[in-house]
Scaffold this active site. Structure first.
Site, PDB file in Angstrom:
ATOM      1  N   HIS A 140      44.110  20.367 -10.870  1.00  0.00           N
ATOM      2  CA  HIS A 140      44.276  21.516  -9.973  1.00  0.00           C
ATOM      3  C   HIS A 140      43.027  22.379 -10.120  1.00  0.00           C
ATOM      4  CE1 HIS A 140      49.000  21.816  -9.828  1.00  0.00           C
ATOM      5  NE2 HIS A 140      48.552  21.388  -8.668  1.00  0.00           N
ATOM      6  N   CYS A 182      48.724  28.841 -14.651  1.00  0.00           N
ATOM      7  CA  CYS A 182      49.751  27.994 -14.018  1.00  0.00           C
ATOM      8  C   CYS A 182      51.126  28.658 -13.998  1.00  0.00           C
ATOM      9  CB  CYS A 182      49.876  26.662 -14.758  1.00  0.00           C
ATOM     10  SG  CYS A 182      48.413  25.650 -14.725  1.00  0.00           S
TER      11      CYS A 182
HETATM   12  N1  ARG Z   1      53.466  19.585 -14.831  1.00  0.00           N
HETATM   13  C1  ARG Z   1      52.931  20.370 -13.740  1.00  0.00           C
HETATM   14  C2  ARG Z   1      52.306  19.448 -12.706  1.00  0.00           C
HETATM   15  O1  ARG Z   1      51.700  18.465 -13.078  1.00  0.00           O
HETATM   16  C3  ARG Z   1      51.940  21.354 -14.230  1.00  0.00           C
HETATM   17  C4  ARG Z   1      51.440  22.294 -13.187  1.00  0.00           C
HETATM   18  C5  ARG Z   1      50.403  23.227 -13.688  1.00  0.00           C
HETATM   19  N2  ARG Z   1      50.143  24.241 -12.765  1.00  0.00           N
HETATM   20  C6  ARG Z   1      48.939  24.638 -12.367  1.00  0.00           C
HETATM   21  N3  ARG Z   1      48.845  25.680 -11.600  1.00  0.00           N
HETATM   22  N4  ARG Z   1      47.866  23.970 -12.666  1.00  0.00           N
HETATM   23  O2  ARG Z   1      52.407  19.660 -11.521  1.00  0.00           O
END
Ligand code: ARG
Length: 285
Positions: A171, A277
């Protein structure tokens, strides 16, 4: 070197307690379903962050967690809110798809009149970062490149697409953080001195060149701080909350006039996320 004077502005955040948090599937390289999670510790670390925001004068709204949606704690992914307008999320993986409607409902119930339902996959602020007048948008692992045009049309702000190339930084918010600056909010071309920090290794060569062109004074993170999720940070313009383990970022942040605040979110790191996150930002008009 002169240290710039920074000022904090009060923010409104959305967080979701890790009541049902677990790592029962793996959709990013940090997740290992075989590794146990200490739920009480996750809860305590999450509360620490929430209470820290409140102590700094920010408002934290809480979204009610739902059983069966263990990643809901990563509240930044459920929507993007800019100028009081909400663009809902559409998740890439089936395991998280149920979260989008829970977020959309919350916004509708909390006075947000414009809640757009997206056509294309976007994982909210996971891949959209907001500067004074632009959106920076990640693609490559989660959000569809088509979601960038959709966000540009919806928010009427220029969207700058950035290609993510390292699966550990799946991300945009794992690889880049908007610290502040950037002139008047909503101020046309007055992007000026927007300050960001990022890890160049997460981006394609072309995207690295775009970032260097837009943000020549950016703080560049090294591999170790990036791997400690040091870019997964939240800034209020002065205070920068980031994982404590990203030790190499503290001095360069101070030299730029920011006050780094180290947080321990190690249990939530097992799901592949940290400070940013778990923090959605509700940006008013
Ligand atoms: N386990 C989640 C996923 O893989 C973690 C998300 C993390 N969030 C972020 N904004 N990077 O989607």
């Amino acid at each position: 070197m002169r240290i710039p004077r920074r000022t904090a502005t009060p923010r409104r955040y959305l967080m979701c307690p890790p009541t049902h948090f677990q790592v029962s599937y793996a959709i990013n390289p940090w997740m290992n379903p075989g590794k146990p999670v200490d739920l009480a510790l996750a809860q305590a670390q999450w509360e620490d962050l929430r209470d820290r925001y409140r102590a700094l004068g920010h408002t934290v709204e809480e979204l009610a967690p739902r059983p069966g949606l263990p990643d809901m704690v990563y509240a930044a992914n459920g929507a993007t809110v800019v100028d009081g307008r909400v663009l809902g999320a559409r998740f890439a993986f089936a395991e998280r798809q149920g979260e989008a409607a829970v977020h959309a409902r919350w916004y509708r119930d909390h006075g947000f009149a414009d809640v757009g339902t997206p056509q294309h996959v976007n994982e909210g602020e996971g891949d959209f970062a907001v500067t004074a007048s632009w959106l920076l948008a990640g693609r490559g692992f989660r959000s569809s490149p088509l979601s960038h045009a959709e966000a540009q049309e919806y928010f009427a702000r220029p969207v700058i697409g950035l290609d993510l190339v390292d699966p550990r930084f799946y991300h945009l918010d794992t690889a880049l953080c908007v610290l502040g600056g950037g002139g008047r909010p909503g101020g046309g071309a007055a992007e000026g001195a927007a300050e960001v920090m990022y890890y160049p290794g997460a981006f394609s060569a072309g995207s690295r060149a775009v970032l260097a062109r837009l943000f020549p004074d950016a703080l560049l993170a090294g591999a170790a701080d990036a791997a400690a999720f040091g870019l997964n940070a939240v800034s209020d313009g002065l205070h920068v909350l980031l994982p404590q383990a990203a030790v190499g970022l503290f001095e360069p942040l101070r030299a730029r006039g920011y006050e780094p605040i180290g947080m321990d979110l190690a249990e939530l790191m097992k799901g592949g996320g940290s400070v940013k996150c778990v923090t959605g930002e509700l940006r008013s008009a």
